[in-house]
Structure formats: structure tokens, C-alpha cells
Scaffold this active site. Structure first.
Site, PDB file in Angstrom:
ATOM      1  N   ASP A  56       0.823  -1.218   0.000  1.00 32.59           N
ATOM      2  CA  ASP A  56       0.000   0.000   0.000  1.00 32.59           C
ATOM      3  C   ASP A  56       0.854   1.264   0.000  1.00 32.59           C
ATOM      4  OD1 ASP A  56      -2.474  -1.298   0.050  1.00 32.59           O
ATOM      5  OD2 ASP A  56      -2.288  -1.646   2.194  1.00 32.59           O
ATOM      6  N   ALA A 194      -5.213  10.105  20.521  1.00 30.33           N
ATOM      7  CA  ALA A 194      -4.968  10.249  21.967  1.00 30.33           C
ATOM      8  C   ALA A 194      -5.560  11.549  22.526  1.00 30.33           C
ATOM      9  CB  ALA A 194      -3.463  10.168  22.261  1.00 30.33           C
TER      10      ALA A 194
END
Ligand code: NAP
Length: 273
Positions: A56, A194
Site C-alpha cells: 500500500d 490520543a
């Protein structure tokens, strides 16, 4: 198809496979041009088809190296995951046959446009297939106000924000808990990296999927740091003297060539479960 470009990465298996594809096309009178995806100078003449031998990462790099060519792309997987790579090495004879017999179809992918505006008003544009990731520099917490088409959404604090396309939803977006979206949908997915949710900072903890007609506007807090990191499909760009960032769907499309029926669901099952 008369003139085909084969992008390949540096791995011995990719070189071997690219040579095999070249020989097979030569046998049916089709010219190919081999192009190293790690190279700098690329002949951007018109090619009828772009084949990418690798994983990819190679597929994404080839799209960028081709300057977002409007000729279709298809991948032959010699990488580790190969979510974009429709052709397995064992499928090569069938693939050549389908190209010669014109037995294929294409699907469009609309790219994201991320524009980073500096305080002097100059904007730097990044076209993304998978995602744009906006991060603070030097691993600092990033504080920024997030607006959607002029509507204030939140004051975000955390590592950063992934703004993903549907095709990119199985990439970085998926690793941070974002939803997988079928690639035919023109959506923008916002996934926090996060996020901090404490008595001091309240950030949304989950992803938001919105129609592609909306614009994401990010206003980083630049009291201490005036630099920001934009990661365009894995490629880092440091932007200095940042004022704000917008992310919208662009008017640029790339096209994927397919020789199989829609194999999205089996691909998803095989590569992720
Ligand atoms: P990379 O090593 O080329 O790619 C990282 C992994 O993501 C590889 O396993 C790659 O597959 C896979 N991948 C890429 N696009 C995908 C897609 N649309 N759907 C499913 N899997 C996909 O890393 P890179 O050069 O830094 O960045 C390229 C892309 O990797 C970025 O656009 C980003 O989405 C992704 N990435 C993911 C993470 C993470 O999940 N924590 C971190 C950084 C970057 P192959 O093995 O076939 O190459």
C-alpha cells in the site's frame, strides 16, 4: 491499452514480478515503462495504465509520483498487507488476459485537500488519498479549536487529528478506533489521536463521519509553538508560522482499475480478521 507504466519498489520480489509483467505484456505487443517509486525524476508522459508492484505504501507513493495521474491504477501485491493491491502474484496471467480483452472496470477515488495557511496569508496545499494527519511538533500536546463549516465544534487537546477519506478509513484511522467506511462514499472522517478528556481538557473521544460537502477548519493554539506537522499519507511536512488549516474534498480524482467483481468485503475479511 498500448502504453503501460509499472511502478515498483526496491525489493527483489517486486523487481522479479515487475520484469515478469513486462515480459508478458511484451509478448502481446504492449509497451511498458518501469519506474522506481524511490526515484525522483519521473517521465510523466501519458500512460494508459499505472501498475504498482509493492504494498500500500508503494501504491500511495506511485500516485503522488505520477502527479495524481488520471489514468487508472492497479496494484500487484508484494507487500505485507496490500489493501489497495487487488492482484496477487498468482493472478498475473489472468490480469494480463483481462487487460488485453478489455475485461475490467474502474472506480473513482476523490482526494482530500488539506490547506495549511500561514499568518502571511499564504496557503500550502496537500492532496491526500488516505488521510491528512495534523500533529504538534516535538511530541507536544496539540491544542486547537475545531470548526465544521464555520460552526464551532470543540477545543481539542491531544496528540493530533486524523482527517480521513473512506478509502483511508482502514489505514491509520482504523488503528485509532475509527469506523471503516465503504470507499464509494464521499465522506470525511475526523478521528482524534490520543484525545485528552480530563477536568482540564474536554475533547471528543470518538470519530465523526460527515458528508464530503463539509469543511473541517482547525485553529491551532500557537502561543508557544508556531509550527505544525501535516502528515500527507505518511509523508511529513513541517509548516511554520501556522494560522489555520482547512480540509475539504478536492476536485481531484484518481481511478482504480479492477478485474475482479467487487471484492471489498472478502478483502476486508482476509486482511483484517
Ligand atoms: P506504511 O508502512 O506504508 O503503511 C503502514 C501500514 O498501513 C501498512 O501495513 C500498509 O499496508 C497499511 N495501509 C496503507 N494504506 C492503507 C489503507 N488504505 N487501508 C488499509 N491499510 C493501509 O506507512 P507510511 O508510509 O508511514 O504511511 C502510509 C500510510 O500508512 C498512511 O497513509 C497511514 O494511513 C498508514 N499509517 C498507519 C499507522 C497506524 O496504523 N498506526 C501509522 C502510520 C501510518 P502495506 O503493508 O501493504 O504497505
Amino acid at each position: 491499452m498500448r502504453n503501460i507504466r509499472i511502478f515498483l519498489n526496491e525489493y527483489p520480489q517486486s523487481i522479479e514480478i515487475a520484469n515478469e509483467i513486462e515480459d508478458r505484456f511484451k509478448n502481446v505487443g504492449i509497451t511498458t515503462t518501469l519506474t522506481d517509486i524511490n526515484g525522483r525524476v519521473v517521465n510523466n508522459d501519458h500512460f494508459d495504465l499505472n501498475i504498482v508492484v509493492g504494498g500500500d505504501g508503494s501504491f500511495l507513493r506511485a500516485i503522488k509520483l505520477s502527479n495524481f495521474s488520471s489514468s487508472p491504477f492497479i496494484g500487484v501485491n508484494t507487500g505485507s498487507l496490500g489493501f489497495f493491491q487487488e492482484i496477487d502474484v498468482s493472478d498475473i496471467p489472468q490480469f494480463i488476459h483481462s487487460v488485453v480483452a478489455k475485461d475490467y472496470w474502474t472506480s473513482p477515488l476523490r482526494l482530500l485537500k488539506c490547506t495549511a495557511y500561514r499568518n502571511d496569508g499564504v496557503g500550502e496545499e496537500f492532496l491526500c488519498v488516505n488521510e491528512a494527519l495534523v500533529k504538534g511538533v516535538n511530541s507536544k500536546v496539540l491544542h486547537m479549536d475545531v470548526h465544521i463549516s464555520g460552526h464551532f465544534l470543540e477545543s481539542f487537546s491531544g496528540d493530533g487529528m486524523i482527517i480521513s477519506t473512506a478509502i483511508g478509513s482502514t489505514a491509520y484511522n482504523y488503528s485509532v478506533g475509527g469506523a471503516i467506511v465503504y470507499p464509494a462514499y464521499e465522506i470525511i472522517e475526523l478521528s482524534p489521536l490520543a484525545p485528552i478528556s480530563s477536568a482540564s481538557y474536554r475533547s471528543l473521544l470518538n470519530s465523526i463521519v460527515m458528508p464530503g460537502r463539509f469543511e473541517v477548519e482547525l485553529y491551532p493554539e500557537t502561543r508557544y509553538d508556531k509550527e505544525i506537522l501535516i502528515v500527507q499519507d505518511g509523508e511529513e511536512h513541517m509548516v511554520r508560522d501556522i494560522k489555520y488549516i482547512t480540509v475539504t474534498m478536492s476536485n481531484v480524482y484518481i481511478y482504480r482499475l479492477h478485474i475482479k467483481d467487487d471484492n471489498y468485503w472478502s478483502n476486508l475479511r482476509e486482511k483484517f480478521i
